[in-house]
Motif scaffolding. Structure first.
Motif, PDB file in Angstrom:
ATOM      1  N   TYR A  67       0.688  -1.199   0.009  1.00 53.86           N
ATOM      2  CA  TYR A  67      -0.001   0.100   0.025  1.00 53.86           C
ATOM      3  C   TYR A  67       0.811   1.343  -0.159  1.00 53.86           C
ATOM      4  O   TYR A  67       0.318   2.159  -0.798  1.00 53.86           O
ATOM      5  N   TRP A  68       2.049   1.149   0.686  1.00 52.99           N
ATOM      6  CA  TRP A  68       2.519   2.602   0.989  1.00 52.99           C
ATOM      7  C   TRP A  68       4.150   2.577   0.704  1.00 52.99           C
ATOM      8  O   TRP A  68       4.809   3.379   0.876  1.00 52.99           O
ATOM      9  N   GLY A  69       4.448   1.220   0.144  1.00 52.41           N
ATOM     10  CA  GLY A  69       5.931   1.238  -0.230  1.00 52.41           C
ATOM     11  C   GLY A  69       6.391   1.835  -1.363  1.00 52.41           C
ATOM     12  O   GLY A  69       7.546   2.552  -1.425  1.00 52.41           O
ATOM     13  N   ASP A  70       5.568   2.091  -2.444  1.00 51.80           N
ATOM     14  CA  ASP A  70       5.901   3.065  -3.654  1.00 51.80           C
ATOM     15  C   ASP A  70       5.190   4.269  -3.275  1.00 51.80           C
ATOM     16  O   ASP A  70       3.864   4.609  -3.397  1.00 51.80           O
ATOM     17  N   LEU A  71       5.940   5.395  -2.967  1.00 54.78           N
ATOM     18  CA  LEU A  71       5.416   6.611  -2.470  1.00 54.78           C
ATOM     19  C   LEU A  71       4.560   7.330  -3.664  1.00 54.78           C
ATOM     20  O   LEU A  71       3.867   8.150  -3.580  1.00 54.78           O
ATOM     21  N   ARG A  72       4.947   6.787  -5.238  1.00 54.58           N
ATOM     22  CA  ARG A  72       4.345   7.635  -6.091  1.00 54.58           C
ATOM     23  C   ARG A  72       2.737   7.041  -6.356  1.00 54.58           C
ATOM     24  O   ARG A  72       2.099   7.708  -6.665  1.00 54.58           O
ATOM     25  N   LYS A  73       2.278   5.998  -5.444  1.00 49.48           N
ATOM     26  CA  LYS A  73       1.231   5.513  -5.599  1.00 49.48           C
ATOM     27  C   LYS A  73       0.338   6.233  -4.339  1.00 49.48           C
ATOM     28  O   LYS A  73      -0.950   5.962  -4.187  1.00 49.48           O
ATOM     29  N   VAL A  74       0.930   6.819  -3.507  1.00 45.08           N
ATOM     30  CA  VAL A  74       0.435   7.461  -2.463  1.00 45.08           C
ATOM     31  C   VAL A  74      -0.317   8.750  -2.760  1.00 45.08           C
ATOM     32  O   VAL A  74       0.355   9.488  -3.680  1.00 45.08           O
ATOM     33  N   ASN A  75      -1.374   9.074  -2.223  1.00 47.82           N
ATOM     34  CA  ASN A  75      -2.127  10.382  -2.580  1.00 47.82           C
ATOM     35  C   ASN A  75      -1.171  11.527  -2.105  1.00 47.82           C
ATOM     36  O   ASN A  75      -0.639  11.814  -1.115  1.00 47.82           O
ATOM     37  N   ARG A  76      -0.816  12.403  -3.286  1.00 51.41           N
ATOM     38  CA  ARG A  76       0.280  13.465  -3.175  1.00 51.41           C
ATOM     39  C   ARG A  76      -0.076  14.482  -2.293  1.00 51.41           C
ATOM     40  O   ARG A  76       0.684  15.330  -1.727  1.00 51.41           O
ATOM     41  N   LEU A  77      -1.154  14.784  -2.085  1.00 49.42           N
ATOM     42  CA  LEU A  77      -1.811  15.848  -1.291  1.00 49.42           C
ATOM     43  C   LEU A  77      -1.425  15.555   0.152  1.00 49.42           C
ATOM     44  O   LEU A  77      -1.365  16.686   0.802  1.00 49.42           O
ATOM     45  N   LEU A  78      -1.290  14.447   0.506  1.00 47.50           N
ATOM     46  CA  LEU A  78      -0.898  14.168   2.021  1.00 47.50           C
ATOM     47  C   LEU A  78       0.589  14.749   2.088  1.00 47.50           C
ATOM     48  O   LEU A  78       0.937  15.069   3.408  1.00 47.50           O
ATOM     49  N   PHE A  79       1.441  14.459   0.952  1.00 49.72           N
ATOM     50  CA  PHE A  79       2.803  15.016   1.213  1.00 49.72           C
ATOM     51  C   PHE A  79       2.681  16.522   1.167  1.00 49.72           C
ATOM     52  O   PHE A  79       3.449  17.089   1.614  1.00 49.72           O
ATOM     53  N   VAL A  80       1.938  17.244   0.227  1.00 46.99           N
ATOM     54  CA  VAL A  80       1.507  18.451   0.135  1.00 46.99           C
ATOM     55  C   VAL A  80       1.269  19.129   1.633  1.00 46.99           C
ATOM     56  O   VAL A  80       1.807  20.292   1.937  1.00 46.99           O
ATOM     57  N   ALA A  81       0.450  18.382   2.073  1.00 46.09           N
ATOM     58  CA  ALA A  81       0.011  18.754   3.597  1.00 46.09           C
ATOM     59  C   ALA A  81       0.996  18.907   4.577  1.00 46.09           C
ATOM     60  O   ALA A  81       1.457  19.734   5.300  1.00 46.09           O
ATOM     61  N   ALA A  82       2.135  17.885   4.305  1.00 46.24           N
ATOM     62  CA  ALA A  82       3.311  18.047   5.172  1.00 46.24           C
ATOM     63  C   ALA A  82       4.246  19.135   4.793  1.00 46.24           C
ATOM     64  O   ALA A  82       4.721  19.701   5.642  1.00 46.24           O
TER      65      ALA A  82
END
Length: 691
Positions: free
Chosen positions: A468-483
């Motif tokens: 689910y989270w190993g490939d960061l490209r598949k994680v919703n990017r808005l969560l990293f924008v929030a960080a």
């Protein structure tokens, strides 16, 4: 008769206060009598020290009357009733307040308004505390209300149910007007549930940050649906948006059920073409529930200890199955000076956090269990027999207890993370990156530990994590924008972590991906506020130069041109934000307050932060709503109609939350002293809610 009205003590249109005319109600008021209420004829011609008492408490009746001075006989003041406009003598020596008290007891308009007010309070009590409608027919409740207000006529439960629905419609109308005026970009959470009636319900909750920078969580939709198909859920979401006048959405948070993929695609298809209402072509509208994914990861690891956990579950079940056994167990724990606080608890096998709590509490009573095994032969027989679907695994061994002790220590970090990301009263999207880093570090640490069992468990969990989270490209990017929009992290923290864990090349690629997403959003948000120069009409061009302001002709469009040029090259705002040093990580840091103070400094980034920080990263708010619905629609009230259930659930949520700011607040959008914002927050925290 002509009359002169003196300064009233309260507004004429005020509602009856809690201190009514009944002699059983509190008649003391903290405010003192003002000089305007004294008889003007008793004032000396020359200034002399006043001999009257100071700080004399005024009667509650002045909340319902206005003092007037007749022109003909000003020495005989009168009081005008706010409700029926009747006049009553109120001379401080001849009449006092007894006449006004007597009038209120027989004033029909006042009694009618008082009756409506008490009914409103009863309705709010029933809705907010999830009480059944038949409460108004119970003897104890009627006796309580009669003692508080003897003149109130208690309505029937059918009338109260009608009042509840009228309040729901009233609150819905006000909330709808506020949402249309606020026009926020909304983040949805949605989920489905089957009630004790075997009826499918769907809940839609809107999350957004209002212009006061307060996080709002509103249940907008709690409807009966025919099935759990993705197309059906998507259609209901569209209907919800149309009813509430919501045109701008950012994300929809759902669990990992496959039907939700169809739901998201249907909503996304309808939203595309919305122009400024669509952010990044809705590529990031699908937000997967982080708590649900974490639940899947941990359940994968718990498979290694199924037998040990089952043994502890069986022994707790034995203790709690009989009052005599439970009493004996508590006495044995008391003899060992073990507190009964956080006592034994059975778990729900599908929810790992309840399993953690069960094991954590059981481990504290390990010595009591071991003594019980030595003294109670029936316990040993119970643990070894196969009955009622229970697998007889025997008594917990020393190795089992050691495994449980290590497991509790291992799961504690995940339990704390789950509590953090499941919150609904504070922003959680900015916390995802930090918690993701903690999970990855924790798993990698235990995959190399000496304990073979925990090592195998961590490896199983690591494989599920990578899915689910190993490939960061598949994680919703808005969560990293929030960080990045968290001033304690910014982009530099993400870059450092990515390079440290994935190497320089992959780390820089990840950082570039996040920055590109932020800059794309910045350009889209900038385009929404560009103001075009005003067009000059033909009639204006025909006017001679002598009739027009030459200065305005030369420089009238300069302001709009400068704004347009600044916005087209306004990446400098992103640069300024990223170049500034990060904020220190101090306890109690309020990220919304920080952006509220710096909203003028970063005008466009603050608008992005207002939308991105409102993203919920779990569907726990929906599950909380279903939990509430389970109390409203318990087996004893399973005959409630679906529309009534929706009214009760939504109205309860709306009565608990703070009202949305409806009027324009110049201080929020202005550049005031930052300390004033801090003072506002402190005052808000000290405010005691009215019960």
């Amino acid at each position: 008769m002509d009359e002169i009205s003196s300064t009233p003590t309260t507004n004429i249109g005020s509602c009856p206060s809690s201190g009514g005319p009944s002699n059983r109600l509190d008649e003391s008021v903290s405010s003192s009598r003002s000089p305007e209420h004294e008889d003007p004829t008793n004032q000396p011609e020359e200034e002399q020290p006043s001999k009257k008492r100071k700080n004399v408490c005024k009667s509650f009746v002045w909340d319902h009357f206005t003092k007037i001075l007749p022109v003909v006989k000003p020495e005989h003041p009168e009081a005008k009733c706010h409700y029926c406009k009747a006049k009553v003598g109120c001379h401080p020596e001849h009449h006092g307040t007894s006449g006004m008290r007597s009038h209120l007891k027989r004033c029909l308009p006042y009694l009618k308004q008082l009756n409506q007010l008490v009914r409103r309070w009863i309705v709010e009590f029933l809705i907010m505390d999830e009480m059944p409608f038949r409460t108004v027919q119970r003897i104890g409740f009627r006796k309580l209300v009669t003692r508080l207000e003897p003149r109130f006529k208690m309505p029937t439960r059918y009338t109260i149910m009608k009042d509840c629905m009228e309040l729901y419609i009233e609150e819905r109308t006000k909330l709808k007007e506020a949402i249309v005026k606020e026009s926020p970009r909304v983040c949805f959470t949605t989920n489905t549930w089957t009630s004790v009636q075997n009826v499918n319900y769907m809940c839609v909750i809107a999350h957004f940050i209002d212009r006061r920078w307060c996080l709002q969580k509103l249940i907008l939709y709690f409807r009966r649906i025919t099935n759990h198909n993705g197309a059906t859920i998507g259609k209901e979401i569209e209907e919800c948006m149309n009813f509430w006048g919501i045109a701008k959405i950012l994300t929809i948070t759902v669990d990992n059920a496959t039907n939700n993929d169809t739901t998201i695609e249907q909503v996304k298809k309808k939203q595309l073409g919305g122009g400024a209402n669509v952010v990044c072509k809705h590529n990031f509208i699908h937000m997967r529930c982080a708590a649900h994914i974490l639940n899947l990861i941990i359940h994968e690891g718990l498979k290694e200890l199924d037998d040990s956990v089952a043994k502890i579950r069986n022994i707790i079940k034995y203790v709690k199955s009989s009052p005599q056994r439970l009493a004996g167990f508590k006495k044995a724990a008391s003899d060992r000076f073990i507190s009964e606080r956080n006592f034994l608890q059975m778990d729900v096998p599908t929810r790992w956090n309840s399993t953690y709590v069960m094991l954590e509490r059981a481990e504290k009573f390990r010595g009591v269990f071991e003594n019980m095994l030595e003294e109670d032969e029936n316990l040993v027989m119970f643990l070894n027999e196969d009955d009622h679907g229970r697998k007889g695994l025997g008594t917990p061994s020393f190795e089992d207890w050691e495994h449980i002790r290590q497991l509790v220590k291992f799961l504690k970090v995940f339990y704390e993370i789950t509590l953090h990301i499941s919150g609904s009263k504070y922003v959680t999207s900015n916390a995802f990156f930090e918690e993701l880093a903690r999970i990855k570090f924790h798993l990698e640490t235990f995959t190399t530990c000496s304990d073979i069992l925990l090592c195998d468990m961590a490896k199983r969990m690591q494989s599920k994590y990578d899915k689910y989270w190993g490939d960061l490209r598949k994680v919703n990017r808005l969560l990293f924008v929030a960080a990045v929009l968290d001033p304690r992290f910014k982009l530099i923290s993400l870059e450092y972590w990515a390079i440290k864990n994935f190497g320089k090349d992959r780390g820089m690629d990840f950082t570039t991906m996040v920055r590109d997403t932020l800059e794309t959003m910045f350009e889209e948000y900038s385009g929404c506020v560009i103001t075009q120069p005003a067009q000059t009409s033909g009639s204006q061009s025909s006017v001679s130069m002598d009739e027009m302001n030459i200065e305005n002709q030369l420089w009238g469009g300069l302001s709009a041109y400068r704004q347009q040029q600044n916005l087209l090259n306004n990446k400098s705002e992103v640069e300024r934000y990223l170049i500034e040093d990060v904020e220190p990580k101090v306890p109690g840091f309020d990220i919304l307050l920080w952006w509220k103070v710096n909203s003028q400094k970063f005008q466009i980034l603050s608008r992005i932060a207002k939308d991105v920080l409102a993203i919920p990263i779990s569907t726990v708010p929906c599950e909380s709503a279903f939990s509430t619905e389970g109390q409203v629609l318990d087996p004893f009230r399973s005959s409630l109609a679906p529309c009534t259930v929706e009214g009760l659930i939504c109205a309860q949520n709306w009565l608990h939350v703070d009202p949305i700011l409806e009027e324009d607040d110049a201080e929020v959008d202005g550049g005031d002293d930052p300390l004033s914002y801090k003072l506002d927050i402190e005052i808000e925290n000290l405010r005691i809610p009215v019960e």
